[in-house]
Design an enzyme around this catalytic site. Structure first.
Site, PDB file in Angstrom:
ATOM      1  N   LYS A 112       5.585 -34.865 -37.190  1.00 18.08           N
ATOM      2  CA  LYS A 112       6.391 -34.896 -35.969  1.00 18.08           C
ATOM      3  C   LYS A 112       7.780 -35.460 -36.207  1.00 18.08           C
ATOM      4  CE  LYS A 112       2.809 -34.768 -32.439  1.00 18.08           C
ATOM      5  NZ  LYS A 112       2.146 -35.439 -31.317  1.00 18.08           N
ATOM      6  N   LYS A 194      -2.703 -26.197 -37.102  1.00 16.01           N
ATOM      7  CA  LYS A 194      -3.637 -26.360 -35.989  1.00 16.01           C
ATOM      8  C   LYS A 194      -3.030 -25.820 -34.692  1.00 16.01           C
ATOM      9  CE  LYS A 194      -2.153 -30.955 -34.518  1.00 16.01           C
ATOM     10  NZ  LYS A 194      -2.434 -32.340 -34.217  1.00 16.01           N
ATOM     11  N   LYS A 197      -0.386 -28.562 -28.669  1.00 17.90           N
ATOM     12  CA  LYS A 197       0.414 -28.551 -27.436  1.00 17.90           C
ATOM     13  C   LYS A 197       1.900 -28.634 -27.755  1.00 17.90           C
ATOM     14  CE  LYS A 197      -2.613 -31.382 -24.568  1.00 17.90           C
ATOM     15  NZ  LYS A 197      -2.854 -32.522 -25.482  1.00 17.90           N
TER      16      LYS A 197
HETATM   17  P1  TYM Z   1      -4.292 -34.648 -28.061  1.00 22.39           P
HETATM   18  O1  TYM Z   1      -3.829 -34.810 -26.648  1.00 22.39           O
HETATM   19  O2  TYM Z   1      -3.358 -34.011 -29.021  1.00 22.39           O
HETATM   20  O3  TYM Z   1      -5.633 -33.829 -28.101  1.00 22.39           O
HETATM   21  C1  TYM Z   1      -6.777 -34.153 -27.320  1.00 22.39           C
HETATM   22  C2  TYM Z   1      -8.034 -33.879 -28.129  1.00 22.39           C
HETATM   23  O4  TYM Z   1      -8.069 -32.520 -28.575  1.00 22.39           O
HETATM   24  C3  TYM Z   1      -8.285 -32.476 -29.974  1.00 22.39           C
HETATM   25  N1  TYM Z   1      -7.564 -31.320 -30.544  1.00 22.39           N
HETATM   26  C4  TYM Z   1      -8.130 -30.333 -31.255  1.00 22.39           C
HETATM   27  N2  TYM Z   1      -9.403 -30.098 -31.614  1.00 22.39           N
HETATM   28  C5  TYM Z   1      -9.655 -28.979 -32.330  1.00 22.39           C
HETATM   29  N3  TYM Z   1      -8.709 -28.086 -32.701  1.00 22.39           N
HETATM   30  C6  TYM Z   1      -7.411 -28.281 -32.364  1.00 22.39           C
HETATM   31  N4  TYM Z   1      -6.481 -27.386 -32.729  1.00 22.39           N
HETATM   32  C7  TYM Z   1      -7.073 -29.442 -31.608  1.00 22.39           C
HETATM   33  N5  TYM Z   1      -5.917 -29.934 -31.107  1.00 22.39           N
HETATM   34  C8  TYM Z   1      -6.233 -31.080 -30.467  1.00 22.39           C
HETATM   35  C9  TYM Z   1      -7.714 -33.784 -30.498  1.00 22.39           C
HETATM   36  O5  TYM Z   1      -8.262 -34.118 -31.752  1.00 22.39           O
HETATM   37  C10 TYM Z   1      -8.107 -34.747 -29.403  1.00 22.39           C
HETATM   38  O6  TYM Z   1      -9.431 -35.195 -29.590  1.00 22.39           O
HETATM   39  N6  TYM Z   1      -3.608 -39.185 -30.075  1.00 22.39           N
HETATM   40  C11 TYM Z   1      -4.522 -38.386 -29.267  1.00 22.39           C
HETATM   41  C12 TYM Z   1      -4.778 -38.970 -27.890  1.00 22.39           C
HETATM   42  C13 TYM Z   1      -5.276 -40.364 -27.869  1.00 22.39           C
HETATM   43  C14 TYM Z   1      -6.590 -40.795 -28.186  1.00 22.39           C
HETATM   44  C15 TYM Z   1      -6.594 -42.188 -27.960  1.00 22.39           C
HETATM   45  C16 TYM Z   1      -7.756 -40.147 -28.619  1.00 22.39           C
HETATM   46  C17 TYM Z   1      -4.570 -41.456 -27.497  1.00 22.39           C
HETATM   47  N7  TYM Z   1      -5.348 -42.549 -27.551  1.00 22.39           N
HETATM   48  C18 TYM Z   1      -7.734 -42.964 -28.184  1.00 22.39           C
HETATM   49  C19 TYM Z   1      -8.892 -40.925 -28.849  1.00 22.39           C
HETATM   50  C20 TYM Z   1      -8.863 -42.309 -28.631  1.00 22.39           C
HETATM   51  C21 TYM Z   1      -3.897 -37.016 -29.055  1.00 22.39           C
HETATM   52  O7  TYM Z   1      -2.708 -36.848 -29.160  1.00 22.39           O
HETATM   53  O8  TYM Z   1      -4.775 -36.060 -28.623  1.00 22.39           O
END
Ligand code: TYM
Length: 331
Positions: A112, A194, A197
């Site tokens: 990023k 991957k 968003k």
């Molecule tokens: P985020 O918002 O990017 O994504 C939410 C969840 O979706 C999963 N994910 C995917 N799984 C499979 N294939 C993909 N292409 C894919 N893209 C996203 C992510 O692994 C996630 O589980 N940093 C985290 C948010 C967060 C968080 C936390 C998660 C903040 N604090 C504490 C767990 C515990 C994030 O940006 O997820």
């Protein structure tokens, strides 16, 4: 005691990667009666620039989307991160107990930060805030996609460090990651990356609120390769294999079964089959989101109830931590 925590950013709409990689698992854990807490992590969203009006709308839209997917506020605590101020407070303390090299090595930061000229400090300390999210509730399990595993390792490390320095406080949180392709769905435009968003190209992801014709169009334009047969070879044919993975996860059929059925069609024709399956699965969810989004007061009520319940857990950890570190007034 077992406690499950996870989060999703309200940046843009939920996509199929989020849904299959994480949210389906959240619903499953919720419905099996586990102690579960889910957060819409708006503080994480502002690590990259956001329009304030859009962010507010996106938070309600993500709330509607999670409810439409099956999150039940009676069984889950669902809340907005910034309404529980102790996330930011705990992250400061954790940040004082880690080093810059450890954060700079994390792959998501590298990726990023390459896209921006001047790297915001928030992007750098993002995984510390994520650790605070988890540790504030003394969570034992964290269901996430593959891309979050390294962040989880940092959370484990921070828990260890804190426990060593200030006596046993946090359980070491474990990542729950699906062992199949659902934990790493790929971009439709570049299947070596991957589905995400934050990609600038909306055609790279299938969003839960996309209209059927938009879904069809995105799938038709999905990058495959110069071989026309439908075979499942994730390493050498990531494009078509990603479509088969999506098809398989949504239909419950195995990739082998799907390839057998698609023996006599080429990848171009096969895309229509995948689109049908995706549209059939997502249509009821989209319709439910569109209904819920018309009830902002209800959505806000869900979030404020959730914040109250989250706070009542968080406050215990926060006071314990503050005392152990020697801050605050011993209250
Ligand atoms: P985020 O918002 O990017 O994504 C939410 C969840 O979706 C999963 N994910 C995917 N799984 C499979 N294939 C993909 N292409 C894919 N893209 C996203 C992510 O692994 C996630 O589980 N940093 C985290 C948010 C967060 C968080 C936390 C998660 C903040 N604090 C504490 C767990 C515990 C994030 O940006 O997820």
């Amino acid at each position: 005691p077992e406690r499950i925590f996870s989060g999703i950013q309200p940046t843009g709409n939920m996509h199929l990667g989020n849904y299959l990689g994480a949210i389906q698992k959240w619903i499953e854990l919720q419905n099996s009666g586990k102690n579960v807490i889910w957060s819409i992590v708006d503080l994480h969203s502002i690590t990259l620039p956001q329009d304030s009006i859009e962010l507010r709308q996106n938070i309600l839209k993500m709330t509607a989307t999670l409810l439409a997917c099956g999150i039940d506020p009676e069984k889950s605590i669902l809340f907005q991160q910034s309404t529980v101020s102790m996330h930011a407070e705990l992250s400061w303390i954790l940040g004082c107990n880690t080093t810059m090299p450890r954060l700079g090595q994390l792959p998501q930061f590298k990726e990023k930060s390459e896209k921006v000229k001047e790297v915001p400090l928030g992007l750098y300390i993002y995984p510390v805030l994520q650790a605070a999210d988890i540790l504030l509730y003394k969570a034992t399990h964290v269901p996430v996609g593959q891309d979050q595993v390294q962040h989880l390792q940092l959370a484990q490390h921070l828990a260890h460090t804190f426990n060593r320095k200030f006596k046993e406080t946090f359980p070491i949180p474990r990542a729950l990651v699906n062992q199949d392709t659902s934990s790493r769905l790929k971009s439709l435009r570049d299947p070596t990356k991957k589905m995400s968003k934050s990609s600038n190209d909306p055609k790279s992801r299938l969003e839960l609120t996309d209209e059927p014709r938009v879904l069809l169009n995105k799938i038709k334009k999905a990058v495959t390769d110069f071989t026309s047969t439908v075979t499942f070879e994730p390493e050498t044919r990531p494009g078509v294999s990603n479509l088969i993975a999506i098809h398989s996860l949504l239909s419950g059929k195995s990739p082998e079964e799907i390839c057998k059925e698609a023996e006599n069609v080429d990848t171009g024709e096969y895309k229509f089959v995948v689109a049908d399956v995706v549209i059939e699965k997502l249509t009821p969810i989209r319709e439910r989101i569109n209904q819920l989004i018309k009830e902002p007061q209800y959505l806000e009520k869900v979030l404020s109830d959730g914040a109250e319940r989250a706070t009542s857990i968080a406050v215990n950890t926060w006071l314990e931590v503050r005392n152990k570190v020697g801050l605050g007034n011993n209250a």
